[in-house]
Scaffold this motif. Sequence first.
Motif, PDB file in Angstrom:
ATOM      1  N   MET A   1      61.955 -24.081  56.822  1.00 27.49           N
ATOM      2  CA  MET A   1      61.207 -22.829  56.740  1.00 27.49           C
ATOM      3  C   MET A   1      61.783 -21.827  57.728  1.00 27.49           C
ATOM      4  O   MET A   1      62.190 -22.174  58.824  1.00 27.49           O
ATOM      5  CB  MET A   1      59.728 -23.072  57.064  1.00 27.49           C
ATOM      6  CG  MET A   1      59.044 -24.048  56.129  1.00 27.49           C
ATOM      7  SD  MET A   1      58.930 -23.405  54.452  1.00 27.49           S
ATOM      8  CE  MET A   1      57.714 -22.113  54.717  1.00 27.49           C
ATOM      9  N   GLY A   2      61.795 -20.569  57.353  1.00 27.15           N
ATOM     10  CA  GLY A   2      62.312 -19.544  58.237  1.00 27.15           C
ATOM     11  C   GLY A   2      61.236 -19.015  59.155  1.00 27.15           C
ATOM     12  O   GLY A   2      60.073 -19.395  59.089  1.00 27.15           O
ATOM     13  N   THR A   3      61.640 -18.121  60.036  1.00 30.52           N
ATOM     14  CA  THR A   3      60.684 -17.546  60.971  1.00 30.52           C
ATOM     15  C   THR A   3      60.215 -16.188  60.488  1.00 30.52           C
ATOM     16  O   THR A   3      61.005 -15.375  60.029  1.00 30.52           O
ATOM     17  CB  THR A   3      61.297 -17.415  62.371  1.00 30.52           C
ATOM     18  OG1 THR A   3      60.369 -16.725  63.208  1.00 30.52           O
ATOM     19  CG2 THR A   3      62.610 -16.656  62.359  1.00 30.52           C
ATOM     20  N   GLY A  79      64.028 -15.244  58.761  1.00 30.88           N
ATOM     21  CA  GLY A  79      64.957 -16.360  58.705  1.00 30.88           C
ATOM     22  C   GLY A  79      65.017 -17.022  57.341  1.00 30.88           C
ATOM     23  O   GLY A  79      64.139 -16.843  56.488  1.00 30.88           O
ATOM     24  N   ARG A  80      66.046 -17.815  57.133  1.00 28.55           N
ATOM     25  CA  ARG A  80      66.283 -18.492  55.860  1.00 28.55           C
ATOM     26  C   ARG A  80      65.164 -19.486  55.562  1.00 28.55           C
ATOM     27  O   ARG A  80      64.772 -20.279  56.413  1.00 28.55           O
ATOM     28  CB  ARG A  80      67.629 -19.210  55.908  1.00 28.55           C
ATOM     29  CG  ARG A  80      68.078 -19.805  54.591  1.00 28.55           C
ATOM     30  CD  ARG A  80      69.497 -20.347  54.710  1.00 28.55           C
ATOM     31  NE  ARG A  80      70.419 -19.286  55.142  1.00 28.55           N
ATOM     32  CZ  ARG A  80      71.717 -19.477  55.343  1.00 28.55           C
ATOM     33  NH1 ARG A  80      72.247 -20.691  55.178  1.00 28.55           N
ATOM     34  NH2 ARG A  80      72.482 -18.472  55.724  1.00 28.55           N
ATOM     35  N   HIS A  81      64.657 -19.458  54.335  1.00 24.36           N
ATOM     36  CA  HIS A  81      63.547 -20.333  53.968  1.00 24.36           C
ATOM     37  C   HIS A  81      63.402 -20.377  52.455  1.00 24.36           C
ATOM     38  O   HIS A  81      64.017 -19.594  51.727  1.00 24.36           O
ATOM     39  CB  HIS A  81      62.239 -19.840  54.592  1.00 24.36           C
ATOM     40  CG  HIS A  81      61.774 -18.523  54.052  1.00 24.36           C
ATOM     41  ND1 HIS A  81      62.397 -17.329  54.356  1.00 24.36           N
ATOM     42  CD2 HIS A  81      60.762 -18.201  53.208  1.00 24.36           C
ATOM     43  CE1 HIS A  81      61.788 -16.335  53.734  1.00 24.36           C
ATOM     44  NE2 HIS A  81      60.791 -16.846  53.016  1.00 24.36           N
ATOM     45  N   ILE A  82      62.580 -21.301  51.982  1.00 23.22           N
ATOM     46  CA  ILE A  82      62.105 -21.340  50.599  1.00 23.22           C
ATOM     47  C   ILE A  82      60.599 -21.145  50.654  1.00 23.22           C
ATOM     48  O   ILE A  82      59.903 -21.828  51.407  1.00 23.22           O
ATOM     49  CB  ILE A  82      62.445 -22.673  49.912  1.00 23.22           C
ATOM     50  CG1 ILE A  82      63.962 -22.851  49.806  1.00 23.22           C
ATOM     51  CG2 ILE A  82      61.810 -22.738  48.518  1.00 23.22           C
ATOM     52  CD1 ILE A  82      64.382 -24.203  49.244  1.00 23.22           C
ATOM     53  N   ASP A  83      60.079 -20.217  49.878  1.00 22.43           N
ATOM     54  CA  ASP A  83      58.643 -19.950  49.901  1.00 22.43           C
ATOM     55  C   ASP A  83      57.862 -21.176  49.434  1.00 22.43           C
ATOM     56  O   ASP A  83      58.218 -21.813  48.433  1.00 22.43           O
ATOM     57  CB  ASP A  83      58.306 -18.758  49.007  1.00 22.43           C
ATOM     58  CG  ASP A  83      58.790 -17.442  49.592  1.00 22.43           C
ATOM     59  OD1 ASP A  83      58.770 -17.306  50.828  1.00 22.43           O
ATOM     60  OD2 ASP A  83      59.187 -16.553  48.815  1.00 22.43           O
ATOM     61  N   THR A  85      54.083 -21.186  50.416  1.00 24.43           N
ATOM     62  CA  THR A  85      52.835 -20.851  51.093  1.00 24.43           C
ATOM     63  C   THR A  85      51.641 -21.617  50.544  1.00 24.43           C
ATOM     64  O   THR A  85      50.731 -21.977  51.296  1.00 24.43           O
ATOM     65  CB  THR A  85      52.570 -19.342  50.977  1.00 24.43           C
ATOM     66  OG1 THR A  85      53.741 -18.624  51.382  1.00 24.43           O
ATOM     67  CG2 THR A  85      51.405 -18.927  51.846  1.00 24.43           C
ATOM     68  N   ASN A 122      72.275 -23.621  50.785  1.00 20.88           N
ATOM     69  CA  ASN A 122      73.003 -22.868  51.813  1.00 20.88           C
ATOM     70  C   ASN A 122      74.281 -22.209  51.303  1.00 20.88           C
ATOM     71  O   ASN A 122      75.078 -21.718  52.104  1.00 20.88           O
ATOM     72  CB  ASN A 122      73.322 -23.760  53.020  1.00 20.88           C
ATOM     73  CG  ASN A 122      72.071 -24.187  53.758  1.00 20.88           C
ATOM     74  OD1 ASN A 122      71.178 -23.384  54.015  1.00 20.88           O
ATOM     75  ND2 ASN A 122      71.987 -25.475  54.088  1.00 20.88           N
ATOM     76  N   GLN A 143      66.618 -20.477  48.343  1.00 23.33           N
ATOM     77  CA  GLN A 143      66.548 -20.053  49.736  1.00 23.33           C
ATOM     78  C   GLN A 143      66.778 -18.544  49.795  1.00 23.33           C
ATOM     79  O   GLN A 143      67.508 -17.985  48.977  1.00 23.33           O
ATOM     80  CB  GLN A 143      67.635 -20.747  50.563  1.00 23.33           C
ATOM     81  CG  GLN A 143      67.534 -22.253  50.644  1.00 23.33           C
ATOM     82  CD  GLN A 143      68.814 -22.838  51.216  1.00 23.33           C
ATOM     83  OE1 GLN A 143      69.888 -22.648  50.662  1.00 23.33           O
ATOM     84  NE2 GLN A 143      68.694 -23.541  52.326  1.00 23.33           N
ATOM     85  N   GLU A 145      66.708 -14.984  52.782  1.00 18.30           N
ATOM     86  CA  GLU A 145      66.541 -14.461  54.130  1.00 18.30           C
ATOM     87  C   GLU A 145      66.691 -12.952  54.077  1.00 18.30           C
ATOM     88  O   GLU A 145      67.274 -12.401  53.132  1.00 18.30           O
ATOM     89  CB  GLU A 145      67.578 -15.074  55.085  1.00 18.30           C
ATOM     90  CG  GLU A 145      69.016 -14.776  54.706  1.00 18.30           C
ATOM     91  CD  GLU A 145      70.027 -15.598  55.496  1.00 18.30           C
ATOM     92  OE1 GLU A 145      69.616 -16.575  56.151  1.00 18.30           O
ATOM     93  OE2 GLU A 145      71.222 -15.264  55.444  1.00 18.30           O
TER      94      GLU A 145
END
Length: 214
Positions: A1-3, A79-83, A85, A122, A143, A145
């Motif tokens: 998860m990203g920031t 930051g890099r992430h996949i949703d 929630t 990535n 992913q 960002e």
Amino acid sequence: MGTFQASRGFAFIFTEAGRATLEERFPFLSEYLALVTSPTTARGLLPWRERLFGPRPERLRPNAFYVNLLLLEAGKGVGRHIDATLQEPSGVADAVPEHVSVLYLQVPPGIQGGALRLLRDNRPLGEVRPRSGLLVHFRGDLQHEVQPFTGGPEGALRASLVCEQYAFGPEALARISPFRIQSKAGFGAYLDAHRDREPSEAQKLSLNGRSSVS
């Protein structure tokens, strides 16, 4: 998860059953929701056979949603992430959206950077250069960002409205609140900051550009 520590904004969780409540409370979102939840809007993200002949009968339509107003200031990104929630509220450990829709409400003039980058494992797939009024759809399992931007007027914010769209079975859907506001402080601040300004087409949710990325 990203920031997301650098971002500010508000968020809603709602299901199809709670959509009327959301639109009653925030009627200016109706046009946006009608567009991004239309079955034809993200048709370009379907496999090519389904684009030609229509979705498979067993394919569920999105029925649970997370809408977030994302506010970013200069020098800040995501930051890099996949949703994911709605993994926790749905109880589905591997839940990701069917697709994600992003409307750029405001992109400050004269900025550099700020692209939305899309990746799989990535490996870069492409990037979207934001502009006010642009609506973008991308697959929810990608992913992504947001790169920081520089320049622009002092104190300017970049504002985008993000909708994660999930398709759950009856049991998981029943666990999700029909309508819940997660945070409204950021939304109030955004409205206060723009109350005395002449609204732009993007701020009035006028949708003048669309793009789908699979």
